[in-house]
Design a protein around this motif. Structure first.
Motif, PDB file in Angstrom:
ATOM      1  N   UNK A  87       0.492  -1.014   0.135  1.00 13.58           N
ATOM      2  CA  UNK A  87      -0.196   0.211  -0.198  1.00 13.58           C
ATOM      3  C   UNK A  87       0.634   1.515  -0.284  1.00 13.58           C
ATOM      4  N   UNK A  88       0.260   2.819  -0.810  1.00 11.08           N
ATOM      5  CA  UNK A  88       1.282   3.794  -0.617  1.00 11.08           C
ATOM      6  C   UNK A  88       2.355   3.102  -1.641  1.00 11.08           C
ATOM      7  N   UNK A  89       3.543   4.410  -1.469  1.00 14.15           N
ATOM      8  CA  UNK A  89       4.388   4.366  -2.463  1.00 14.15           C
ATOM      9  C   UNK A  89       5.302   3.803  -1.538  1.00 14.15           C
ATOM     10  N   UNK A  90       5.977   2.395  -2.395  1.00 10.84           N
ATOM     11  CA  UNK A  90       7.504   2.659  -1.561  1.00 10.84           C
ATOM     12  C   UNK A  90       8.691   3.252  -1.298  1.00 10.84           C
ATOM     13  N   UNK A  91       9.640   3.402  -0.350  1.00  4.82           N
ATOM     14  CA  UNK A  91      10.887   4.520  -0.294  1.00  4.82           C
ATOM     15  C   UNK A  91      12.427   3.838  -0.391  1.00  4.82           C
ATOM     16  N   UNK A  92      13.299   4.183  -0.855  1.00  2.00           N
ATOM     17  CA  UNK A  92      14.486   4.112  -0.928  1.00  2.00           C
ATOM     18  C   UNK A  92      15.240   5.126  -0.424  1.00  2.00           C
ATOM     19  N   UNK A  93      16.035   4.736  -0.681  1.00  2.00           N
ATOM     20  CA  UNK A  93      18.030   6.205  -0.480  1.00  2.00           C
ATOM     21  C   UNK A  93      19.061   5.782  -0.305  1.00  2.00           C
ATOM     22  N   UNK A  94      19.930   6.374  -1.299  1.00  2.00           N
ATOM     23  CA  UNK A  94      21.249   5.434  -1.429  1.00  2.00           C
ATOM     24  C   UNK A  94      22.372   6.277  -0.381  1.00  2.00           C
ATOM     25  N   UNK A  95      22.752   5.166   0.780  1.00  2.00           N
ATOM     26  CA  UNK A  95      23.472   5.769   1.625  1.00  2.00           C
ATOM     27  C   UNK A  95      24.764   5.044   2.119  1.00  2.00           C
ATOM     28  N   UNK A  96      26.033   6.365   2.464  1.00  2.00           N
ATOM     29  CA  UNK A  96      27.603   5.999   2.005  1.00  2.00           C
ATOM     30  C   UNK A  96      27.789   5.868   3.673  1.00  2.00           C
ATOM     31  N   UNK A  97      28.184   5.072   4.212  1.00  2.00           N
ATOM     32  CA  UNK A  97      28.541   4.654   6.176  1.00  2.00           C
ATOM     33  C   UNK A  97      30.238   4.822   5.723  1.00  2.00           C
ATOM     34  N   UNK A  98      30.572   5.751   6.863  1.00  2.00           N
ATOM     35  CA  UNK A  98      32.207   5.147   6.877  1.00  2.00           C
ATOM     36  C   UNK A  98      32.590   4.726   8.383  1.00  2.00           C
ATOM     37  N   UNK A 135      40.157   9.299   4.078  1.00  2.00           N
ATOM     38  CA  UNK A 135      40.368   7.893   2.944  1.00  2.00           C
ATOM     39  C   UNK A 135      39.986   6.664   4.353  1.00  2.00           C
ATOM     40  N   UNK A 136      38.877   6.873   4.769  1.00  2.00           N
ATOM     41  CA  UNK A 136      38.446   5.043   5.562  1.00  2.00           C
ATOM     42  C   UNK A 136      37.723   4.892   4.422  1.00  2.00           C
ATOM     43  N   UNK A 137      37.594   3.178   3.746  1.00  2.00           N
ATOM     44  CA  UNK A 137      36.605   3.705   2.776  1.00  2.00           C
ATOM     45  C   UNK A 137      35.049   3.402   3.593  1.00  2.00           C
ATOM     46  N   UNK A 138      34.105   3.574   1.987  1.00  2.00           N
ATOM     47  CA  UNK A 138      32.729   3.879   2.645  1.00  2.00           C
ATOM     48  C   UNK A 138      32.388   2.193   1.846  1.00  2.00           C
ATOM     49  N   UNK A 139      31.223   2.176   2.472  1.00  7.56           N
ATOM     50  CA  UNK A 139      30.070   0.877   2.650  1.00  7.56           C
ATOM     51  C   UNK A 139      28.805   1.899   2.037  1.00  7.56           C
ATOM     52  N   UNK A 140      28.722   1.565   0.887  1.00  5.71           N
ATOM     53  CA  UNK A 140      26.889   2.376   0.264  1.00  5.71           C
ATOM     54  C   UNK A 140      25.711   1.265  -0.230  1.00  5.71           C
ATOM     55  N   UNK A 141      25.496   1.279   1.402  1.00  6.04           N
ATOM     56  CA  UNK A 141      24.147   0.521   1.092  1.00  6.04           C
ATOM     57  C   UNK A 141      22.612   1.288   0.063  1.00  6.04           C
ATOM     58  N   UNK A 142      22.304   0.474  -0.467  1.00  8.67           N
ATOM     59  CA  UNK A 142      20.853   0.810  -1.504  1.00  8.67           C
ATOM     60  C   UNK A 142      19.520  -0.214  -0.472  1.00  8.67           C
TER      61      UNK A 142
END
Length: 312
Positions: free
Chosen positions: A13-24, A111-118
């Motif tokens: 129901x409704x609109x699904x939601x999403x974001x692309x996020x990067x963590x260090x 300089x710390x590698x990022x983890x990128x999550x969808x």
């Protein structure tokens, strides 16, 4: 519509939601338990860990997909030893209401590698949940394998690109891609589950069984048809008694019980989402009498069709 397409229509129901996020690193993001929702995370870059009460720590790598169909909370972190410190996320968090790229944790120039999550979430309606949803495990983990599930990987790539580079039409493209993503996740889960010959019961076994699937497709294709066990058995290519036993064994209910449930589920959706008259809806789900339809609907939902529409 086919069975799986109908399931997607009924589930969300409704609109699904999403974001692309990067963590260090160091980072740990708590996703709260939200009944009536389902969430996914796709690792685009870097490693991380999934930690949940119902499973041990699960290492994730780039390309891995995790799906939590029952809205249970969990933690994503750079390491199992990192304590959660980020704000909790739920499907109504503003982070998931915009299509954005966020950097969380230490600054990007360390300089710390990022983890990128969808990450994303689907709102579900528990009152109309298809029984397939109940059969899904707490965690569906689809590890990245080269050449495996190419359609799923292609959808992920399109979605990630759309979220990273907003353009005209993004607000229409992203929800459509999220529905396609959910479809491919369910397909991948069904494809890797055993066949009826090696499984016990359930929807995974039923949808991998040509006999049961043929009957289900017939019901979903034309719910208004005056189906009997005999006519459904003919669609499935079996005689009446073996078909009825096979259907009930796999799905835990007789064919006509499921038929009635699907008719009422379809009627409820039409009452909520359209201004079609009650008598017309009755005809579309196989009732020649509006009175008989109203009685059947009230048995299922505990309320008359007209009151259901007004309350919705």
């Amino acid at each position: 519509m086919d069975v799986l397409s109908d399931v997607i229509t009924v589930l969300r129901i409704g609109q699904p939601r999403s974001a692309r996020v990067a963590w260090h690193a160091p980072w740990a993001q708590q996703f709260v338990s939200v009944p009536g929702s389902a969430g996914f995370q796709i690792v685009l870059e870097g490693p991380c860990w999934l930690i949940a009460p119902d499973t041990g720590p699960v290492p994730l790598a780039a390309g891995d997909i995790v799906f939590r169909p029952h809205g249970r909370g969990h933690l994503l972190a750079d390491s199992p030893s990192t304590p959660p410190g980020a704000p909790a996320c739920d499907p109504d968090d503003p982070q998931l209401q915009r299509y954005a790229t966020d950097v969380v944790g230490a600054s990007a120039d360390t300089g710390v590698p990022a983890t990128v999550i969808l990450c994303g979430a689907y709102r579900l309606d528990p009152a109309r949940a298809h029984p397939l949803l109940n059969d899904l495990p707490e965690l569906i983990h689809l590890p990245a394998h080269l050449g495996r599930h190419p359609e799923l990987r292609a959808t992920v790539s399109l979605l990630a690109t759309e979220l990273e580079h907003r353009r005209l039409g993004t607000d229409a493209v992203v929800p459509a891609l999220l529905d396609i993503l959910l479809m491919h996740i369910l397909r991948a889960w069904l494809d890797r589950n055993p066949t009826p010959e090696t499984a016990a019961t359930g929807w995974a076994a039923a949808l991998n069984d040509p006999v049961t699937t043929a009957a289900l497709q017939a019901i979903h294709r034309d719910p208004a048809r005056p189906w009997t066990v005999a006519t459904l058995a003919a669609e499935a290519g079996l005689s009446r008694a073996p078909f009825a036993r096979r259907f009930a064994t796999l799905l835990g209910q007789p064919p006509l019980t499921y038929l009635t449930w699907w008719r009422m589920t379809t009627a409820a959706r039409l009452l909520r989402q359209s201004d079609t008259s009650v008598s017309a809806i009755a005809g579309r789900v196989g009732y020649t009498s509006e009175f008989a339809f109203a009685n059947a609907f009230k048995r299922q939902y505990g309320i008359a069709p007209g009151r259901y529409r007004r309350s919705s």
